[in-house]
Design a protein around this motif. Sequence first.
Motif, short mmCIF file in Angstrom:
data_model
loop_
_atom_site.label_atom_id
_atom_site.label_comp_id
_atom_site.label_asym_id
_atom_site.label_seq_id
_atom_site.Cartn_x
_atom_site.Cartn_y
_atom_site.Cartn_z
N UNK A 1 0.99 -1.12 0.20
CA UNK A 1 0.32 0.02 0.10
C UNK A 1 0.78 1.44 0.07
N UNK A 2 1.57 1.22 -0.98
CA UNK A 2 3.09 2.18 -0.86
C UNK A 2 2.68 3.08 -1.73
N UNK A 3 3.11 4.45 -2.21
CA UNK A 3 2.80 5.60 -3.06
C UNK A 3 4.11 5.13 -4.31
N UNK A 4 4.83 3.91 -4.18
CA UNK A 4 5.97 4.14 -5.22
C UNK A 4 6.76 2.67 -5.06
N UNK A 5 7.18 2.20 -6.50
CA UNK A 5 8.45 0.56 -5.85
C UNK A 5 8.57 0.82 -4.91
N UNK A 6 9.02 -0.74 -4.72
CA UNK A 6 9.75 -1.20 -3.21
C UNK A 6 10.81 -2.36 -4.03
N UNK A 7 11.97 -2.17 -4.22
CA UNK A 7 12.56 -3.39 -4.41
C UNK A 7 12.60 -4.19 -3.37
N UNK A 8 12.98 -4.25 -2.43
CA UNK A 8 13.24 -4.75 -1.38
C UNK A 8 12.26 -4.08 -0.46
N UNK A 9 11.94 -5.13 0.74
CA UNK A 9 11.21 -4.68 1.62
C UNK A 9 11.79 -5.74 2.75
N UNK A 10 11.90 -5.06 4.04
CA UNK A 10 12.33 -6.03 5.27
C UNK A 10 11.31 -5.36 6.30
N UNK A 11 10.83 -6.55 7.20
CA UNK A 11 10.17 -6.22 8.41
C UNK A 11 10.44 -6.65 9.67
N UNK A 12 10.03 -5.95 10.77
CA UNK A 12 10.60 -6.27 12.19
C UNK A 12 9.83 -7.16 12.83
N UNK A 13 8.37 -7.10 12.31
CA UNK A 13 7.07 -7.12 13.95
C UNK A 13 6.69 -8.33 13.44
N UNK A 14 7.01 -9.86 12.98
CA UNK A 14 6.31 -10.51 11.44
C UNK A 14 6.58 -11.45 13.32
N UNK A 15 5.33 -12.16 13.53
CA UNK A 15 5.00 -13.32 14.31
C UNK A 15 6.09 -14.74 13.24
N UNK A 16 6.78 -15.06 14.30
CA UNK A 16 6.76 -16.72 13.77
C UNK A 16 6.18 -17.53 12.98
N UNK A 17 5.01 -17.93 13.65
CA UNK A 17 3.92 -18.03 12.68
C UNK A 17 3.39 -17.81 11.62
N UNK A 18 3.60 -16.89 11.15
CA UNK A 18 3.08 -15.85 9.85
C UNK A 18 4.45 -16.32 9.51
N UNK A 19 5.74 -16.20 9.54
CA UNK A 19 6.94 -16.04 8.85
C UNK A 19 6.59 -17.65 7.95
N UNK A 20 6.77 -18.46 9.41
CA UNK A 20 6.38 -20.16 8.75
C UNK A 20 5.60 -20.75 7.60
N UNK A 21 4.52 -19.57 8.06
CA UNK A 21 3.17 -20.47 7.35
C UNK A 21 3.82 -19.72 5.81
N UNK A 22 4.29 -18.26 5.48
CA UNK A 22 4.95 -17.89 4.13
C UNK A 22 5.69 -18.79 3.61
N UNK A 23 6.66 -18.95 4.01
CA UNK A 23 7.93 -19.71 3.99
C UNK A 23 7.15 -21.05 3.30
N UNK A 24 6.55 -21.60 4.04
CA UNK A 24 6.00 -23.26 3.35
C UNK A 24 5.40 -23.29 2.08
N UNK A 25 4.10 -22.65 1.86
CA UNK A 25 3.28 -22.37 1.24
C UNK A 25 4.05 -21.44 -0.61
#
Length: 100
Positions: free
Chosen positions: A76-100
Amino acid sequence: MNEKKLAKILKEGVKNNKIKTGYKEVSQYIKGTKLIVLSKTLTPEKEEKIKKSAEESAISVISYPGNAVLLGRLCSLSYGASVVSLKNVSDDDVKELMSS
């Protein structure tokens, strides 16, 4: 990859101001990051550097199939982003994204 789940997590990160965008910023603030999302627009050299740093710090990396503009829109940004990093992601969310 579950794009809806990724979009939800990215938008939450933007809302909570826990997101970094762009190669320089992500590289600078890699400490404390839990998840990095790379677009296909990123050059192979930069992608390799970020993946190496992420591996050293045990950070999960997801390759997003879209370009920087699409990744920016997903956040939901008004500009492009070649790379994005997140700090507040739960470990469960990360696992779910990595497995799908």
